[in-house]
Design a protein around this motif. Structure first.
Motif, PDB file in Angstrom:
ATOM      1  N   ARG A   6       6.881  -6.007   7.629  1.00 40.98           N
ATOM      2  CA  ARG A   6       6.489  -5.638   6.275  1.00 40.98           C
ATOM      3  C   ARG A   6       4.969  -5.509   6.209  1.00 40.98           C
ATOM      4  O   ARG A   6       4.243  -6.375   6.680  1.00 40.98           O
ATOM      5  N   LYS A   7       4.507  -4.441   5.624  1.00 40.25           N
ATOM      6  CA  LYS A   7       3.064  -4.241   5.499  1.00 40.25           C
ATOM      7  C   LYS A   7       2.505  -5.206   4.462  1.00 40.25           C
ATOM      8  O   LYS A   7       3.029  -5.329   3.364  1.00 40.25           O
ATOM      9  N   GLU A   8       1.444  -5.907   4.859  1.00 44.25           N
ATOM     10  CA  GLU A   8       0.856  -6.898   3.965  1.00 44.25           C
ATOM     11  C   GLU A   8       0.104  -6.211   2.827  1.00 44.25           C
ATOM     12  O   GLU A   8      -0.567  -5.203   3.028  1.00 44.25           O
ATOM     13  N   ARG A   9       0.210  -6.781   1.646  1.00 45.82           N
ATOM     14  CA  ARG A   9      -0.510  -6.240   0.500  1.00 45.82           C
ATOM     15  C   ARG A   9      -1.987  -6.592   0.639  1.00 45.82           C
ATOM     16  O   ARG A   9      -2.347  -7.749   0.867  1.00 45.82           O
ATOM     17  N   PRO A  10      -2.889  -5.620   0.509  1.00 47.01           N
ATOM     18  CA  PRO A  10      -4.313  -5.932   0.660  1.00 47.01           C
ATOM     19  C   PRO A  10      -4.827  -6.760  -0.517  1.00 47.01           C
ATOM     20  O   PRO A  10      -4.361  -6.611  -1.655  1.00 47.01           O
ATOM     21  N   LEU A  11      -5.764  -7.626  -0.228  1.00 47.72           N
ATOM     22  CA  LEU A  11      -6.433  -8.379  -1.276  1.00 47.72           C
ATOM     23  C   LEU A  11      -7.572  -7.549  -1.847  1.00 47.72           C
ATOM     24  O   LEU A  11      -8.243  -6.809  -1.109  1.00 47.72           O
ATOM     25  N   ASP A  12      -7.830  -7.687  -3.151  1.00 49.39           N
ATOM     26  CA  ASP A  12      -8.996  -7.024  -3.719  1.00 49.39           C
ATOM     27  C   ASP A  12     -10.208  -7.945  -3.557  1.00 49.39           C
ATOM     28  O   ASP A  12     -10.118  -9.070  -3.073  1.00 49.39           O
ATOM     29  N   ARG A  13     -11.368  -7.458  -3.985  1.00 50.48           N
ATOM     30  CA  ARG A  13     -12.604  -8.204  -3.767  1.00 50.48           C
ATOM     31  C   ARG A  13     -12.582  -9.565  -4.460  1.00 50.48           C
ATOM     32  O   ARG A  13     -12.985 -10.580  -3.883  1.00 50.48           O
ATOM     33  N   ALA A  14     -12.153  -9.582  -5.714  1.00 55.10           N
ATOM     34  CA  ALA A  14     -12.165 -10.831  -6.480  1.00 55.10           C
ATOM     35  C   ALA A  14     -11.263 -11.876  -5.834  1.00 55.10           C
ATOM     36  O   ALA A  14     -11.643 -13.048  -5.703  1.00 55.10           O
ATOM     37  N   ALA A  15     -10.065 -11.466  -5.414  1.00 55.95           N
ATOM     38  CA  ALA A  15      -9.130 -12.406  -4.805  1.00 55.95           C
ATOM     39  C   ALA A  15      -9.662 -12.926  -3.474  1.00 55.95           C
ATOM     40  O   ALA A  15      -9.524 -14.118  -3.154  1.00 55.95           O
ATOM     41  N   PHE A  16     -10.285 -12.048  -2.700  1.00 52.63           N
ATOM     42  CA  PHE A  16     -10.795 -12.483  -1.397  1.00 52.63           C
ATOM     43  C   PHE A  16     -11.987 -13.417  -1.566  1.00 52.63           C
ATOM     44  O   PHE A  16     -12.117 -14.414  -0.832  1.00 52.63           O
ATOM     45  N   ALA A  17     -12.866 -13.134  -2.534  1.00 52.45           N
ATOM     46  CA  ALA A  17     -14.009 -14.019  -2.786  1.00 52.45           C
ATOM     47  C   ALA A  17     -13.522 -15.413  -3.175  1.00 52.45           C
ATOM     48  O   ALA A  17     -14.061 -16.436  -2.715  1.00 52.45           O
ATOM     49  N   ALA A  18     -12.486 -15.455  -4.019  1.00 47.11           N
ATOM     50  CA  ALA A  18     -11.926 -16.749  -4.434  1.00 47.11           C
ATOM     51  C   ALA A  18     -11.302 -17.472  -3.243  1.00 47.11           C
ATOM     52  O   ALA A  18     -11.466 -18.698  -3.084  1.00 47.11           O
ATOM     53  N   LEU A  19     -10.594 -16.732  -2.390  1.00 51.48           N
ATOM     54  CA  LEU A  19      -9.967 -17.336  -1.214  1.00 51.48           C
ATOM     55  C   LEU A  19     -11.021 -17.883  -0.253  1.00 51.48           C
ATOM     56  O   LEU A  19     -10.902 -19.002   0.263  1.00 51.48           O
TER      57      LEU A  19
END
Length: 401
Positions: A6-19
């Motif tokens: 299954r292709k992983e859903r990409p994270l957006d900038r805000a979600a990645f910064a929080a992660l």
């Protein structure tokens, strides 16, 4: 087992910064952390540590799920424990290496500071083939640290002397056979994050037996491609390989350069060469990306200074009946603007409130010859010219409009 992943859903900038911030906290970071979403960076503590997230996000989204956690863990580990550079030149020397980057890396550090960002220590560099820059780096297990001018002063060593020592270190690490992915193409075999810098090893490159002068493309820090200037098939294959690599995260440049004597210079194939327009398209695409980032930084700088200056964009124009690509920018009547150096200028005449129409397009060289000091270079790389007002009817006639 289901045979398709299954292709992983990409994270957006805000979600990645929080992660990323969450993982930094888990790694023990206790200082305040602020998110600078304009620069897409995390600012830690008093701002001395800025973690730029763009490349990390691109790699994370491009990776398969099992690899994502390993990539993120390495990035966080590197950020949480910045590489410490030894206090003496003798102690640092064994891990001192040259670093080849895009020239804009250094140019844009200054612009970020001008736009209100933190002052960043100056990193000395030598321009290579106009588009690239050679600097110094301290090589660590998971990352490299740039050597600032202040560190060279602390060591009491000049830049050129330190660079010569770094090149000698890199040469000692550069044994082995080059890969031959296609006929007429050589590819660096090391993949140690220093492949790009090996084009600075002029004698090594000269000794590879290519047809004509060596021509290089550097799609990433881990891939240096070479072909001969007198080998059209090899040049075409090299461009094809570079094009595929430039679509991956941490892409570097689509500009081809040629080793003439002992100096690298931009490579322009002869008119009519089967690779001329393909290589030109790669170079112009890289240039347009540099101008786009420069535009954002200049806009932020003007906003911080409350200056009303329009920063024009560079447009790529593709011919309807061929693969030919050219560049265009626009000059609007009555607007003070910073123009990128394009092949042509479109003059926009104001016809009403928020309305303008194209008066016509003129080759850059012809416009510069007629308008002279009305187009003032501002000392940026890539080049920008300050313009204001608008050509007179007599000047338009002289330009052929």
């Amino acid at each position: 087992m289901w045979p398709f992943s299954r292709k992983e859903r990409p994270l957006d900038r805000a979600a990645f910064a929080a992660l990323f911030e969450e993982r930094l906290r888990a790694a023990g970071e206790q200082r305040p952390i602020a998110r600078d979403m304009q620069a897409f960076a995390l600012v830690v503590g008093d701002g001395a540590l800025r973690i730029f997230l763009g490349n990390h996000l691109d790699e994370y989204n491009a990776a398969a799920r099992p690899a994502r956690e390993a990539l993120l863990a390495r990035a966080v580990r590197t950020a949480a424990r910045p590489l410490e550079i030894p206090p003496s030149f003798a102690a640092a020397l064994p891990a001192l290496l040259p670093r080849l980057r895009m020239r804009v890396f250094h140019e844009f550090l200054r612009l970020r500071a001008d736009a209100g960002g933190p002052a960043i220590p100056e990193i000395p560099f030598r321009i290579v083939a106009n588009h690239f820059a050679a600097s110094l780096a301290y090589d660590g297990p998971d990352s490299v640290a740039a050597i600032a001018g202040s560190k060279l002063e602390e060591w009491n060593v000049g830049f050129e002397a330190a660079l010569a020592a770094a090149l000698a270190n890199l040469e000692r690490r550069s044994g082995g056979k080059w890969e031959k992915p296609m006929r007429g193409v050589l590819c660096s075999p090391w993949h140690d994050d220093h492949d790009a810098a090996r084009l600075l090893l002029v004698d090594l490159v000269r000794g590879l037996g290519l047809k004509g002068d060596p021509v290089a493309m550097i799609p990433s820090q881990n891939q240096l491609l070479l072909a001969g200037s007198d080998d059209p098939e090899g040049l075409a294959s090299m461009a094809n390989l570079a094009g595929k690599s430039l679509q991956k995260p941490r892409a570097m440049s689509g500009v081809a350069i040629r080793l003439s004597g002992r100096e690298w210079a931009p490579f322009t194939p002869a008119e009519g060469s089967p690779v001329a327009w393909g290589l030109r398209a790669f170079a112009l695409h890289s240039l347009s990306q540099e101008y786009a980032e420069q535009k954002e930084l200049l806009e932020a700088r003007f906003a911080a200074r409350k200056e009303d200056v329009y920063v024009a964009g560079l447009m790529l124009i593709r011919s309807k009946d061929s693969d030919r690509v050219s560049t265009l920018t626009t000059w609007t009547e009555g607007v003070e603007a910073f123009l990128p150096e394009a092949e042509a200028i479109g003059f926009m005449k104001v016809t009403g409130v928020e309305k303008a129409e194209m008066r016509g397009m003129v080759p850059w060289a012809r416009a510069a010859a007629v308008l002279g000091n009305a187009m003032k270079p501002e000392g940026f790389y890539p080049a920008r010219f300050r313009v204001c007002g608008f050509p007179t009817e007599g000047q338009f006639e002289e330009m052929g409009l």
